[in-house]
Enzyme design. Structure first.
Site, PDB file in Angstrom:
ATOM      1  N   HIS A  64      -2.791  46.169 -31.359  1.00 22.44           N
ATOM      2  CA  HIS A  64      -3.468  47.619 -30.805  1.00 22.44           C
ATOM      3  C   HIS A  64      -2.679  48.857 -31.803  1.00 22.44           C
ATOM      4  O   HIS A  64      -1.624  49.001 -31.942  1.00 22.44           O
ATOM      5  CB  HIS A  64      -2.951  48.059 -29.422  1.00 22.44           C
ATOM      6  N   MET A  99       2.508  52.328 -32.923  1.00 22.90           N
ATOM      7  CA  MET A  99       2.519  53.822 -32.788  1.00 22.90           C
ATOM      8  C   MET A  99       3.162  54.404 -34.136  1.00 22.90           C
ATOM      9  O   MET A  99       4.273  54.225 -34.555  1.00 22.90           O
ATOM     10  CB  MET A  99       3.056  54.370 -31.583  1.00 22.90           C
ATOM     11  N   ASP A 125      -6.410  48.731 -20.784  1.00 23.14           N
ATOM     12  CA  ASP A 125      -4.932  49.045 -21.403  1.00 23.14           C
ATOM     13  C   ASP A 125      -4.593  50.455 -20.711  1.00 23.14           C
ATOM     14  O   ASP A 125      -4.905  51.554 -20.982  1.00 23.14           O
ATOM     15  CB  ASP A 125      -4.978  49.141 -22.892  1.00 23.14           C
ATOM     16  N   MET A 127      -2.446  52.261 -32.712  1.00 29.47           N
ATOM     17  CA  MET A 127      -2.419  53.571 -32.406  1.00 29.47           C
ATOM     18  C   MET A 127      -1.945  54.566 -33.569  1.00 29.47           C
ATOM     19  O   MET A 127      -0.790  55.020 -33.436  1.00 29.47           O
ATOM     20  CB  MET A 127      -1.532  53.937 -31.097  1.00 29.47           C
TER      21      MET A 127
HETATM   22  C1  DX5 Z   1       0.030  52.918 -24.158  1.00 29.41           C
HETATM   23  C2  DX5 Z   1      -0.012  51.414 -24.736  1.00 29.41           C
HETATM   24  C3  DX5 Z   1      -0.064  50.523 -23.575  1.00 29.41           C
HETATM   25  C4  DX5 Z   1       1.149  50.364 -22.670  1.00 29.41           C
HETATM   26  C5  DX5 Z   1       0.944  49.687 -21.455  1.00 29.41           C
HETATM   27  O1  DX5 Z   1       0.072  53.873 -25.417  1.00 29.41           O
HETATM   28  O2  DX5 Z   1      -1.151  51.283 -25.505  1.00 29.41           O
HETATM   29  O3  DX5 Z   1      -0.376  49.103 -23.964  1.00 29.41           O
HETATM   30  O4  DX5 Z   1       2.082  49.762 -23.109  1.00 29.41           O
HETATM   31  O5  DX5 Z   1       1.994  49.749 -20.540  1.00 29.41           O
HETATM   32  P1  DX5 Z   1       1.769  49.932 -18.894  1.00 29.41           P
HETATM   33  O6  DX5 Z   1       1.341  48.680 -18.506  1.00 29.41           O
HETATM   34  O7  DX5 Z   1       3.372  50.296 -18.716  1.00 29.41           O
HETATM   35  O8  DX5 Z   1       0.930  51.327 -18.823  1.00 29.41           O
HETATM   36 ZN    ZN Z   2      -1.894  49.003 -25.823  1.00 33.10          ZN
END
Ligand code: DX5
Ligand code: ZN
Length: 228
Positions: free
Chosen positions: A70, A41, A186, A72
């Protein structure tokens, strides 16, 4: 809906205790989890900041599990190479970061990831319709369907995501891609809703908080993997 034969559990280390990341990673290696989900992030695409390639590189020697990054972030283009070099096995980027401005055309990003021999995924925010994906489905390996607004772990699963999983599953069947493109769900996935996700067509379940907050993470993973 018939549940798919095998599914993957991908613990998200966003839920882990960062002061003992090495131990957490080694613990995961000793379970039936196959992927580790790494949430990147940039405090621009999402209102939170997590970690970068240096952390991924530093934990890479402690496990052979598949590292799924991932992204973001608003500028996935500049981060793909650093994460490949850090040891990622798969990278997903958000279509919303790419599509509207076409600064980073999806085809270029997909090409960059695939050329390096990695699996490539496209991630979708809860409010983004699946239709935007259609033209890229033949080029990618998985779709990361976000079932919470991206940015934070520990949020509640958005119920309408179930329909989205089913819709994507039908599109993949229609396009004869059901054995090629995996559906990753997710956000807010817990043992209580995991079976429903699988029955809706999910192949990969990302689970953060529930695994790392449970008394025995290994047992939680075992429960999640044995769902059928
Ligand atoms: C949210 C993330 C998810 C998160 C999932 O922005 O992309 O991967 O870490 O965690 P839980 O299972 O706590 O929702
Ligand atoms: Zn994620």
């Amino acid at each position: 809906m018939i549940i798919k034969k095998e599914h993957i559990i991908a613990p998200s280390i966003l839920g882990a205790d960062f002061s003992k990341l090495r131990e957490e990673i080694m613990m995961l290696s000793d379970t039936k989890a196959q992927w580790i989900h790494l949430d990147i992030m940039d405090q621009q695409f999402v209102p939170n900041l997590s970690f970068g390639p240096a952390i991924v590189k530093s934990i890479r020697p402690y496990t052979n599990l598949f590292f799924d990054v991932h992204l973001m972030v608003s500028n996935p283009f500049d981060l793909i190479k650093p994460f490949i070099d850090a040891g990622a096995n798969g990278i997903s980027f958000h279509i919303e970061a790419s599509e509207p401005r076409f600064t980073f055309p999806p085809k270029i990003l997909i090409g960059q990831i695939k050329k390096a021999g990695l699996k490539c995924g496209i991630a979708l925010k809860p409010k983004t319709p699946i239709s935007v994906l259609k033209k890229y489905l033949t080029m990618i390996d998985y779709v990361t369907l976000m079932s919470v607004e991206p940015g934070f772990g520990g949020q509640k699963f958005i119920e309408s995501s179930m329909q989205k999983i089913q819709d994507l599953n039908y599109i993949l069947i229609e396009m004869n891609l059901e054995n090629k493109v995996k559906i990753q769900v997710d956000g807010g996935v817990i043992t209580q809703n995991a079976l429903k996700c699988l029955k809706s067509g999910a192949d990969i379940l990302v689970v953060g908080s529930e695994i790392f907050q449970s008394k025995n993470p290994k047992d939680t993973i075992e429960t999640l993997i044995s769902l059928k």
